[in-house]
Design an enzyme around this catalytic site. Structure first.
Site, PDB file in Angstrom:
ATOM      1  CB  ILE A 115     -20.025  10.704  29.639  1.00  0.00           C
ATOM      2  CG1 ILE A 115     -21.280  10.134  30.298  1.00  0.00           C
ATOM      3  CG2 ILE A 115     -20.303  12.098  29.085  1.00  0.00           C
ATOM      4  CD1 ILE A 115     -21.792  10.972  31.464  1.00  0.00           C
ATOM      5  CD  GLU A 116     -14.523  12.090  31.251  1.00  0.00           C
ATOM      6  OE1 GLU A 116     -13.598  11.266  31.444  1.00  0.00           O
ATOM      7  OE2 GLU A 116     -14.740  13.061  32.018  1.00  0.00           O
TER       8      GLU A 116
END
Ligand code: HEC
Ligand code: HEC
Length: 303
Positions: A115-116
């Site tokens: 996600i990051e």
């Protein structure tokens, strides 16, 4: 629970010496300059849109003030609210659940979090760093070569510079009796007398122990279980690293799930969940004034 009551009792007795000012952390300037470039470089993420600074903005006290940050491909970074990178060097472990032992170990994680920053392998990161001629030179000069350990070392070195000195409260502790208002002084007394200081203490006013959220009343959001997810010890359910309160007035929203938008509500909930107390509004206002005096100054020395 017994242990906690004892801790609160002892803390109230010794409260006057439990918070201390911070000072600069020694660092290597060449490494920090390189680390700053890496920290700000969106080309090191999967789709070229995200850097550490996207979520931990150095022009904004190390946060983005969002309930959840946005990572690569526009994804919402749930379930954790982004903590600040400012003064994180003073925390005894990193992450809400303490799963990284220091800044260097921590820095590796976001690059490979889908996600990051979304990278899929060490070699993908090294390739991206290698694509920049300036990095090749810098790493050669400082470390000899580009590898994962050296990349993380440089970033951690930069993060050592993200300390905020000279907060009004630190100046007060250092002897300037007029550095904070009467209201903030009353707030400091209330912070000590009500037992907040049992958990938020030390030079980072937090960041030096784990505690349960929801001591007297269960915390409503049990989506993540804190330390328990690492240790599998039932006693560690809902146990988190106690967060630092430095610059807390600038880092809303609050709690690991970003669910509390204001400091006022945050203080009231803390008293309720952690101390089993209801504080009157005047006391809450005083404590908020004290918390506002914990805002320090960031002087970017890495230019
Ligand atoms: C998409 C947003 C995002 C990006 C990009 C990101 N972080 Fe974070 N960071 C977070 C969140 C969310 C957490 C908390 C996660 C947890 O505790 O499990 C966190 C935690 C941290 C912490 C721990 C702070 C503390 O007090 O525990 C540090 C230090 C940190 N990040 C540094 C970095 C660095 C360095 C980078 C770049 C290599 C980076 N972050 C990239 C969102 C982000
Ligand atoms: C028993 C330990 C304990 C006591 C006592 C305690 N806290 Fe906390 N505090 C915590 C923990 C743990 C968290 C993190 C909770 C979470 O994120 O879910 C926290 C979070 C906070 C936050 C939000 C920090 C952030 O970055 O989101 C503030 C503000 C705060 N506490 C203030 C106070 C005040 C004011 C008092 C006294 C009224 C107090 N606390 C009493 C353990 C404690």
């Amino acid at each position: 629970m017994k242990k906690l009551i004892f801790l609160i009792f002892i803390s109230i007795l010794y409260a006057d010496d439990m918070i201390t000012p911070i000072s600069e952390v020694p660092y290597n300037k060449e490494k920090a300059i390189l680390g700053k470039k890496l920290y700000n470089d969106t080309s090191l993420s999967k789709d070229g849109t995200v850097s550490c600074n996207t979520c931990h903005r150095t022009d904004n006290f190390g946060v983005d003030n969002k309930e959840f940050s946005t990572g690569v491909k526009g994804q919402l970074d749930k379930p954790f609210n982004t903590p600040t990178t400012f003064n994180s060097v003073f925390n005894f472990v990193q992450f809400w659940n303490g799963r990284a032992k220091d800044l260097k170990e921590q820095a590796k994680v976001p690059f490979f979090n889908p996600i990051e920053m979304g990278l899929e392998s060490d070699s993908e990161l090294i390739q991206k760093v290698n694509a920049n001629a300036a990095y090749i030179n810098d790493f050669k000069k400082i470390y000899g070569e580009i590898n994962i350990d050296n990349i993380m070392d440089a970033i951690a070195e930069f993060e050592k510079t993200l300390v905020t000195l000279n907060s009004p409260f630190d100046r007060y502790l250092q002897g300037d009796a007029t550095a904070i208002s009467q209201k903030a002084k009353r707030g400091y007394e209330a912070f000590k007398n009500n037992g907040c200081i049992a958990c938020h203490q030390g030079k980072n006013i937090g960041g030096n122990m784990y505690q349960k959220i929801g001591v007297f009343e269960d915390y409503p959001n049990q989506e993540v279980l804190g330390r328990y997810e690492i240790t599998k010890n039932p006693e560690d359910k809902m146990v988190f690293k106690v967060p630092s309160l430095r610059n807390i007035a600038k880092t809303a929203p609050y709690y690991h799930d970003g669910s509390i938008p204001t400091l006022d509500a945050c203080v009231q909930f803390m008293a309720y969940y952690q101390l089993g107390k209801f504080l009157d509004q005047k006391t809450v206002d005083d404590i908020v004034a004290f918390l506002e005096s914990l805002t320090g100054e960031y002087n970017d020395q890495i230019k």
